[in-house]
Design a protein around this motif. Structure first.
Motif, PDB file in Angstrom:
ATOM      1  N   GLY A   1     -14.261  37.579  31.611  1.00  0.00           N
ATOM      2  CA  GLY A   1     -14.348  39.039  31.515  1.00  0.00           C
ATOM      3  C   GLY A   1     -13.823  39.692  32.383  1.00  0.00           C
ATOM      4  O   GLY A   1     -14.005  40.590  32.280  1.00  0.00           O
ATOM      5  N   ALA A   2     -13.234  38.781  33.706  1.00  0.00           N
ATOM      6  CA  ALA A   2     -12.907  39.206  35.228  1.00  0.00           C
ATOM      7  C   ALA A   2     -11.777  40.918  34.631  1.00  0.00           C
ATOM      8  O   ALA A   2     -10.798  40.593  33.739  1.00  0.00           O
ATOM      9  CB  ALA A   2     -12.386  38.610  35.860  1.00  0.00           C
ATOM     10  N   ARG A   3     -11.669  41.622  34.866  1.00  0.00           N
ATOM     11  CA  ARG A   3     -11.135  42.881  34.784  1.00  0.00           C
ATOM     12  C   ARG A   3     -10.044  42.979  35.696  1.00  0.00           C
ATOM     13  O   ARG A   3      -8.988  43.914  35.622  1.00  0.00           O
ATOM     14  CB  ARG A   3     -11.930  43.954  34.409  1.00  0.00           C
ATOM     15  N   ASP A   4     -10.572  42.311  36.654  1.00  0.00           N
ATOM     16  CA  ASP A   4      -9.514  42.473  38.343  1.00  0.00           C
ATOM     17  C   ASP A   4      -9.166  40.962  38.707  1.00  0.00           C
ATOM     18  O   ASP A   4     -10.701  40.232  39.010  1.00  0.00           O
ATOM     19  CB  ASP A   4      -9.659  43.803  38.967  1.00  0.00           C
ATOM     20  N   LEU A   5      -8.204  41.548  40.212  1.00  0.00           N
ATOM     21  CA  LEU A   5      -8.435  39.973  40.940  1.00  0.00           C
ATOM     22  C   LEU A   5      -9.913  39.748  41.422  1.00  0.00           C
ATOM     23  O   LEU A   5     -10.387  38.691  42.041  1.00  0.00           O
ATOM     24  CB  LEU A   5      -7.023  40.093  41.702  1.00  0.00           C
ATOM     25  N   ALA A   6     -10.434  40.696  42.176  1.00  0.00           N
ATOM     26  CA  ALA A   6     -11.773  40.715  42.798  1.00  0.00           C
ATOM     27  C   ALA A   6     -12.910  39.712  41.543  1.00  0.00           C
ATOM     28  O   ALA A   6     -13.193  38.949  42.651  1.00  0.00           O
ATOM     29  CB  ALA A   6     -11.858  42.081  43.293  1.00  0.00           C
ATOM     30  N   GLN A   7     -12.849  40.187  40.531  1.00  0.00           N
ATOM     31  CA  GLN A   7     -13.959  40.167  39.525  1.00  0.00           C
ATOM     32  C   GLN A   7     -13.319  38.197  39.601  1.00  0.00           C
ATOM     33  O   GLN A   7     -14.678  37.579  39.407  1.00  0.00           O
ATOM     34  CB  GLN A   7     -13.597  40.832  38.206  1.00  0.00           C
ATOM     35  N   MET A   8     -12.352  38.453  39.362  1.00  0.00           N
ATOM     36  CA  MET A   8     -11.595  36.771  39.215  1.00  0.00           C
ATOM     37  C   MET A   8     -12.210  35.286  40.465  1.00  0.00           C
ATOM     38  O   MET A   8     -12.804  34.666  39.985  1.00  0.00           O
ATOM     39  CB  MET A   8     -10.116  36.611  38.835  1.00  0.00           C
ATOM     40  N   ILE A   9     -11.612  35.941  41.003  1.00  0.00           N
ATOM     41  CA  ILE A   9     -12.773  34.871  42.486  1.00  0.00           C
ATOM     42  C   ILE A   9     -13.914  35.435  42.865  1.00  0.00           C
ATOM     43  O   ILE A   9     -15.171  33.964  43.171  1.00  0.00           O
ATOM     44  CB  ILE A   9     -11.550  36.128  43.909  1.00  0.00           C
TER      45      ILE A   9
END
Length: 116
Positions: free
Chosen positions: A80-88
Motif C-alpha cells: 500500500g505504499a504511496r510513494d518511493l520512500a514508503q516503498m523503500i
C-alpha cells in the motif's frame, strides 16, 4: 521435499521434484462470499487460513534466489505504499524479515545478508 517453509508472515515455500513453489497466505471469510446466506440461529462459519500456490521456480540456486526476490517484490507491491520512500521502507522491512527467518534456521556460526 520441503513443505510450507515460512519465508515471511504471508509467504512460504514448498518443493516438488522439479520446482520451488511459492505459497501465499490468504484469509478466507465465508461470510463475505457472494452467495453466502446466514442460517438463522446457526453460528457463522469460521474464518480460515489457506495457502495458495502463486509461483513456480526451478529447483536450483538461481531459482531459490529468484523466489526470495519475488517474495520481496510481491510484499512491497501489496504494502500500500504511496510513494518511493514508503516503498523503500517496505522493501527494507521485508528484507529484514526474510534475513531473520533464514538466520533463525542457521547454526550460530553462520548468518545471511541480502543486498537491499
Amino acid at each position: 521435499m520441503l513443505n510450507n517453509v515460512k519465508i515471511t508472515a504471508n509467504y512460504a515455500l514448498k518443493t516438488d521434484d522439479r520446482n520451488f513453489i511459492v505459497l501465499q497466505r490468504k484469509i478466507v471469510d465465508p461470510t463475505k462470499a457472494p452467495g453466502y446466506k446466514p442460517i438463522e440461529g446457526a453460528e457463522p462459519p469460521p474464518i480460515r487460513e489457506r495457502w495458495d500456490e502463486v509461483a513456480f521456480y526451478p529447483l536450483t540456486t538461481t531459482g531459490l534466489t529468484a523466489l526470495i526476490d519475488s517474495v520481496r517484490m510481491r510484499t512491497v507491491a501489496e504494502s500500500g505504499a504511496r510513494d518511493l520512500a514508503q516503498m523503500i521502507v517496505a522493501f527494507r522491512e521485508t528484507t529484514a524479515e526474510i534475513i531473520a527467518a533464514i538466520n533463525a534456521g542457521l547454526s550460530p556460526e553462520f548468518s545471511v545478508s541480502l543486498g537491499a
